[in-house]
Write a protein that holds these residues in place. Sequence first.
Motif: not given
Length: 365
Positions: A282-294
Amino acid sequence: MPDTGWHLETVAEGQLRRFPIAPLPFRVGRQRGQELVLPAESVSKSHAEIYAAGSELRVRDLGSRNGTFLNRVLVRDTALGEGDVLHFADYEFRLVRCAQGSAADQVGSMPTVGVSALPHRFGTGAPEMRELLRERRVTIAFQPIVQLSNGAVAAFEALGRGREPGLPEGPRELFRIAKTADAQAELSRLFRRKAVELAVQRSGVPALFLNTHPAEFTQPGLFESLDELRALAPRLFLALEIHEGVLAKPSAMSELRRALLERGIALVFDNFGTGQARLHELAEAPPHYLKFHQRFVRGLDQAPPGRRRVLESLLAVARQVEAKTVAEGIETAAEARACGAIGFAYGQGAYLGEPGPIEELPLRL
């Protein structure tokens, strides 16, 4: 009433098992307390039921997310016969008749099948898959992604569905069949293309989340397919979902992020938290969106303090890298409120909107 002696037969953990269909109605689902419990996320809490109608034995889907299939055809309510093959999401069963007491591997009420997915045992479906791809016989169900603060629809996730006679509709089964034809990447690209074609026909679509398949990252063609989509919809906000564990090296993730940005496409980590929480990436290549598993979302309104603290810490990391957070699998109003209170920006799930044709979906709840 049908004669006694009906069973569901399957292979679980290398062994043939038979489950007596009794009592009727015989309920199947993920939730405990049903006659057959299938503990997988692809199975709905109450998925389907087998019941008697006069002299017939019938199966009825209970509004499941991933469908009930009879002999690979999606069904809602239909009669059953000996030898029929039933699929409840990823699970496969054959309907058989046995004399009472003759099946040594019978189990009592509320059995649980301890496998998450069973293979097709009755033909590969590869010829039908090639026909589906050649004739582009697919469609898309669009599920809203909702801003939790005000109920506005922020995006739609495009979920592929099949339309080929003799093949199931659901993507899980289709990709398993596509593997036998070495066509998983091609099927994934077809789903994305169809999604964009449908989305550009409706004005006001705020954003479109598109899925990938792991096979696409081991062979050429991914970026070329994205170039085609951008040319088809130059002004539509596109976001590409990948499983957070697909690209193991931060350098590969950084390269993917750079290539997507060049095309004006956002990067989404899907199913975050199903394995290791890849905080370094996450720090090296942060996504624009992070979808947390249900798994983080289910029952959050009643979660113990320790579980909430862990989730709060992960959300804090996401904010630090400026990744927008999405809670997947919201099924109740209480879960939606809890997700908003703990800090999720967006939510997705049955409570906020079931997948459907894009022309029937609202742009605000």
